[in-house]
Design an enzyme around this catalytic site. Sequence first.
Site, mmCIF file in Angstrom:
data_model
loop_
_atom_site.group_PDB
_atom_site.id
_atom_site.type_symbol
_atom_site.label_atom_id
_atom_site.label_comp_id
_atom_site.label_asym_id
_atom_site.label_seq_id
_atom_site.Cartn_x
_atom_site.Cartn_y
_atom_site.Cartn_z
ATOM 1 N N ASP A 264 3.906 5.763 -5.661
ATOM 2 C CA ASP A 264 2.982 4.843 -6.299
ATOM 3 C C ASP A 264 1.596 5.473 -6.261
ATOM 4 O OD1 ASP A 264 1.931 2.648 -7.566
ATOM 5 O OD2 ASP A 264 2.785 1.184 -6.185
ATOM 6 N N TRP A 265 0.746 5.074 -7.185
ATOM 7 C CA TRP A 265 -0.582 5.676 -7.315
ATOM 8 C C TRP A 265 -1.439 5.302 -6.101
ATOM 9 C CZ3 TRP A 265 2.788 6.469 -10.689
ATOM 10 C CH2 TRP A 265 2.595 7.250 -11.826
#
Length: 736
Positions: A264-265
Amino acid sequence: MLKKCIAVAAIFFAAAAVNAQEKPVYLDDSKPLNLRVEDALQRMTLEEKIAFIHAQSKFSAPGVPRLGIPEVWTTDGPHGIRPEVKWDEWDQAGWTNDRCTAFPALTCLAATWNKDMSSLYGKSIGEEARFRNKNILLGPGVNIYRSPLNGRNFEYMGEDPFLAGQMVVPYIKGVQSNGVAACVKHFALNNQETNRNTVNVVVDDRALYEIYLPAFKAAVQQGGAWSIMGSYNKYKGQQNCHNQYLLNDILKGEWGFEGVVVSDWGGVHDGMQPIFNGLDLEFGTWTDGLNTGNTNAYDNYYLAKPYLDKIKSGKVGTKELDDKVRRVLRLCFLTTLDRNRPYGSFATPEHALAGRKIAEEGIVLLQNNNNLLPIDLNKTKRIAVIGENAIKAMTVGGGSSSLKANYEVSPLDGIKNIVGNKAEVVYARGYVGDPNSNYNGVVFGADLTEKRPAEELLAEAVKLAKSADIVIFVGGLNKSPYQDDEGYDRKEYALPYNQDKVVSELAKANKNLVFVNISGNAVAMPWVKQVPAIVQGWYLGTETGNALARVLVGDVNPSGKLPFTFPVSLADNPAKAVGEFPGGDEVHYTEGIFVGYRYADKQNIKPLFPFGHGLSYTSFSYGKVSVDKSKVNADDKVTFSVKVKNTGKRDGAEIVQLYISDLKSSLTRPVKELKGFEKVYLKAGEEKTVSITVDKEALSYFDDKKHAWVAEPGDFEAIIGASSADVKNKVKFTLK
């Protein structure tokens, strides 16, 4: 843009060069996939391998231009294709052709209890992703609905692992039929937004395996997902984007996952763990996943130059690197290097119609006293529509799922569209919530700035209600901070913006009141006995108003059922009553396996509206349930059948739900658990036999001492219900 043009040109000329010579195995799609992967791998330099496993921009990785392997492009979902942002910034890129179809939120999809609708959803959104030439769609989400305060629940598929698992599989297959990888998220235990980047989840193994993992397992083993996204939180003290237990031991070890683990970012935090603990493709490091970020930081990502330096200095080997590269290569061959990959389509009338169909099947009629609904337009002369959510755009906001929709029909406009000149439709605001209609540079919807005081708005609404034949209050939540919004959890279970007072006053002014709840979460309804008709409207996307209006006037008979429990108060929610939410540095899931209806059954609590509940404009009767074998062995399948009849005057659909109860177990088990369901369409007066088959898995629990699934011999009960609280009949059977 210049960078992208140069990269595309390089890929083209490299591909032409290799095709001018004898075709390498990796470009020959007649060869087995594993041979193509190995051939491409052995041709790559060390530097190309390192570049291959981390981002080059906010949403892309570089591929291998020299070998003609295209870039990997991701896009946010799961409700539509995110508008383009700049190469290295979150700001909008300013494209004029990236207005997408906004599909209903996944809570609505789950509420259809219809696997065909899930397939249609996946196919349609996959076509839009393919048209925009994306390799990876960042969705769907299947994190379990643990607390109604979780701000991101609207992106998920409810509280039951079986329902979520059954609904996610067709979605994945639909997306991937377009040569686009579904990226199932957020793996795992991502059940809150508060402290989401740092909180450590403490949960027992039995709850982990029985409640929080099954939908992901179904996505991998039944759906064949090509990618999985790690979650922000920690488990056993390790970040879940590089977690030995979840990614290596369970996902890749126990389940045999062959795909790509995408971070995930902002989810990668450590120098060595991303190398060894199962992460394959690093995106968004040093951002918060929404706004902030370091410019041109890509070469310094953990799986970039620091990893290369460790290899060159001899601190680490290349075994892990090659495994990561193999996985990303496999994804490339399944997507951009698939010569038969379809072309897709974007923001088409067909997609809008698909979204409307899903919305119509997911809308839930929660209460309908005195048969107030559907609205009889032959007897109704004036309809008062009240509430901010009747005019507020809901396709923008909410975090990474925010969209730049091609259009969005508001509930007010949808009602006007379908009523036409048959009745007068009048509107009053009633309350002021959030007047903003923009997110991350996308401005969509009317300016809702309002300077009048709350008292004046309420007085106007009450006056209008007194003059109408029927009142439709469209309220609920929105996608603003501390409501249904990524990065924030709700602060309270009650409706925001003093809506409870507005609803109560409207109920006094007109007994013919319909409350339409626009939300992805349950809300408190202290006025429930004052309001005859209540509709759960979800976030319905592009065709919101048209879908909602068609249900309200009876052009569509509602058939949705709740994918999660509506408790009367927060005290009845197990995460509040027994466990912790949201916790501090740690959050303890003390309630264990007793989530949602499992907890309500155990404590004998009557919910406001139970899991699986949903009414219709017609009625259904159930016959006696029968079992094909009253005694079965562990390897047998057993089928339960029941006749269902539409006893009303309208065509409609009923969702037959099968729950299994273990009558005597060596471990404490829930009173019952959903293990099968079928949506059956019946014309007025029609009767059909519905059959549901289960196997040993449906009878099993997870024994954490043995670390194994156990189907314990003894007596079981199959329970047929119209909801978790509306049991129609039962039948006993024995596992030998």
